[in-house]
Design an enzyme around this catalytic site. Structure first.
Site, mmCIF file in Angstrom:
data_model
loop_
_atom_site.group_PDB
_atom_site.id
_atom_site.type_symbol
_atom_site.label_atom_id
_atom_site.label_comp_id
_atom_site.label_asym_id
_atom_site.label_seq_id
_atom_site.Cartn_x
_atom_site.Cartn_y
_atom_site.Cartn_z
ATOM 1 N N THR B 179 0.814 -1.198 0.000
ATOM 2 C CA THR B 179 0.000 0.000 0.000
ATOM 3 C C THR B 179 0.840 1.236 0.000
ATOM 4 O O THR B 179 1.854 1.303 0.643
ATOM 5 C CB THR B 179 -0.873 0.099 1.244
ATOM 6 O OG1 THR B 179 -1.737 1.222 1.061
ATOM 7 C CG2 THR B 179 -0.077 0.367 2.490
ATOM 8 N N GLU B 259 -9.294 10.664 1.965
ATOM 9 C CA GLU B 259 -9.766 11.922 1.365
ATOM 10 C C GLU B 259 -11.265 12.140 1.523
ATOM 11 O O GLU B 259 -12.076 11.351 1.046
ATOM 12 C CB GLU B 259 -9.427 11.923 -0.128
ATOM 13 C CG GLU B 259 -7.948 12.169 -0.395
ATOM 14 C CD GLU B 259 -7.582 11.996 -1.862
ATOM 15 O OE1 GLU B 259 -8.406 11.474 -2.626
ATOM 16 O OE2 GLU B 259 -6.461 12.390 -2.219
#
Lengths: 383, 383
Positions: B179, B259
């Site tokens: 990741t 986000e």
């Protein structure tokens, strides 16, 4: 006119009281013959609504007399009680028309997980049966709308025969083998086997190429009914092309009315080894929230296109792939080409062309942008 | 402290001028030994950034002296010129530290498709080398932030040894085998083979279970460096568990800073036949825009959970599946159970539990809701 454009069909769209708003919510389409040949395709979602389970049994013998459709509730994940409501609806149609319930397709759309009221549906069917008319196609198209803002209809007039169609669908719009609720009618003389082949071919290159929000529905159903009332046996290729045209028209209408959308995006994938590869690549791009949000902001963020392609199994060379957006080649051989500032994404129509340069296959996937209005509409739907 | 918590490591985070904002944008982590053993895992996206291509070569021999990381540009789809910039960056680190460029991992993050300026990077590396310190971990963690609002760090103190870590990641957050950018350090005495096994196991059950927005990055890289400076050989099981704890802590920090998110959603899938099935089901739910938008609106729309499950290949019976949301069983045996009005989704933490009732395997996928702010942030990113 929609489904009543061809000879031999009647339809109605009524307010049965399923929707609290009082809007039309039940449609009935009846084939008066002489032929009763039909075909249908269904969602490939393994979670299938009760009307899907019912209609799969109905279509097995290739004969259909009527289609009853309701908005205001999907009748999915409603268990045995829900299936009984579907059965009861078909029986009500059969009683009103003097036909067999086993020849009645049932379609439902709306919220998943709420029970429909069988009494309300029965009364609605009786009302719709009284209002049946060969001018009823538009009312029927209006009665199947959910978050759709306009009814979707299409007509093709051939050499002595015609095809009519209606569709609904604005969200949960990523058909798999079928899409949303679509009823197609024709007065051309065709057997159920011919209808089945033509329908599968047409849906494969129209509805199956639409992926608005990546969410496959539990209720998708597309049926095609032939009355044979024109007495004309069509040229098979002409009929095939006409059906593709009608389905493509309906798919484009679904795209442009997709929930909250501000752009219609066409992703054309060229140079794929196989058509399946091209579809997989196009669909991966169509499902990238980052790419879709960028288009909403009129931002030609082609890196997000390539990042999505990299998640597929399709053969491609990251160092030899081209991407154009609205005619400007922003990426050539995997590197920046024309400045992204040259791309004008303010029009509603956005064209993305990806050239994989691996073979001769291609496909175009239709999708929409990811907008504030999409989030708003889908965060407030059930409330 | 982050990566400088274990003995034997120095780090720095400086403003090299890559970001127009003038914020820190270049981090350097150096292993002073005596051991140089290391392991790393990388994105499974087939579109791989230049630093990924470089770092895969570096890690091949299991030895690493330093990691250099920049924000402000992903150096992906930048062709041969971009690869040369990556190479040049590693050479600059080698020159400053008196090591080989072939022992320097490079990580980049930011916009895809823009060239980085090699001169700016070289100057930044020189500056970072001068500022190296065993207190520099926090500065390094800050220098790799992009749309992250806070730095992400974690520390585990074992019996005479420690693990430290830093991470960045807020968007394009659906790791595959790795990741985002993560650097892990330890002063425990372990060979590169042991580090590799421990790292793959830990990332499999931490970062790989995070799927914030369904978009797999081109730049994901997780490295684990051992200095051996503690002189302590850890109990293998204790080290394995500690590494899982550090990685899970970082994954949760990534989730909660994703986000535009307003909810942290945990999707626990029980009763699956295999762990892979459980992961597939959880990921399908985590990628349903309709479900995620509903959670944003505090709407417990469990039908969208089941519609997503139906798109998977995992064995399940639509008529015998249970779904709970924040402790309320809203669906039992595929039918409505407790009223959805009882579910309170106003807290940031949302728990979805799906019981497939097919076997004994389970997995939990972490995701976020789909919000107006996500759309806004990702429609304005490049502009």
């Amino acid at each position: 006119m929609s489904v009543t454009a061809p000879l031999g069909f009647e339809a109605a769209g009524v307010a049965a009281g399923i929707k609290k708003s009082g809007a039309r919510d039940l449609a009935l389409v009846v084939n008066r013959g002489p032929s009763r040949a039909a075909a249908a395709v269904f969602t490939s979602n393994r979670a299938q609504a009760n009307p899907i389970l019912w209609s799969k049994q109905v279509i097995a013998d290739g004969e259909v007399d009527a289609v009853v459709l309701n908005s205001g509730g999907a009748n999915c994940f409603t268990g045995q009680q829900g299936f009984q409501v579907t059965h009861r609806t078909a029986e009500a149609v059969a009683a009103a028309l003097g036909i067999s319930a086993g020849d009645v397709l049932v379609c439902s759309t709306g919220l998943i997980g709420d029970q429909l009221d069988g009494v309300v549906l029965e009364a609605g069917v009786a009302l719709a049966a009284r209002e049946l008319s060969d001018q009823g196609g538009t009312d029927a198209a209006r009665a199947i709308m959910t978050t759709d803002t306009v009814e979707k209809t299409a007509i093709f007039r051939g050499d002595g025969w015609a095809i009519g169609g209606m569709a609904k669908g604005a969200g949960m719009l990523a058909p798999g083998l079928a899409t949303m609720l679509v009823v197609l009618t024709t007065d051309a003389v065709l057997g159920s086997g011919q209808l089945d082949v033509a329908l599968r071919e047409a849906t494969r290159v129209s509805f199956d190429r639409l992926d608005s929000d990546g969410c496959m529905s539990t209720n998708d159903q597309v049926s095609l009914l032939s009355s044979g009332a024109s007495g004309v046996v069509p040229d098979p290729e002409a009929f095939r092309l006409a059906l593709v045209e009608v389905c493509t028209s309906l798919a484009l209408q679904l795209q442009t009315d997709a929930e909250g959308s501000s752009h219609d995006i066409s992703i054309e994938v060229l140079g794929a080894v196989t058509e399946d590869d091209a579809v997989e690549v196009g669909r991966a791009v169509a499902r990238s929230n980052l790419f879709k949000a960028a288009v909403f902001g009129n931002d030609p963020n082609w890196g997000r296109v390539l990042a999505a392609i990299g998640t597929t199994k399709a053969p491609f060379d990251p160092y030899d792939v081209d991407v154009s957006m609205n005619g400007i080649r922003v990426c050539s051989q995997g590197q920046p080409d024309q400045p992204r500032e040259l791309v004008d994404l303010t029009p509603r129509a956005v064209s993305v062309v990806v050239d994989l340069k691996q073979g001769g296959a291609s496909a175009t996937i239709l999708t929409n942008d990811l907008t504030h209005d999409y989030v708003h509409e889908n965060s407030a739907y059930a409330s």
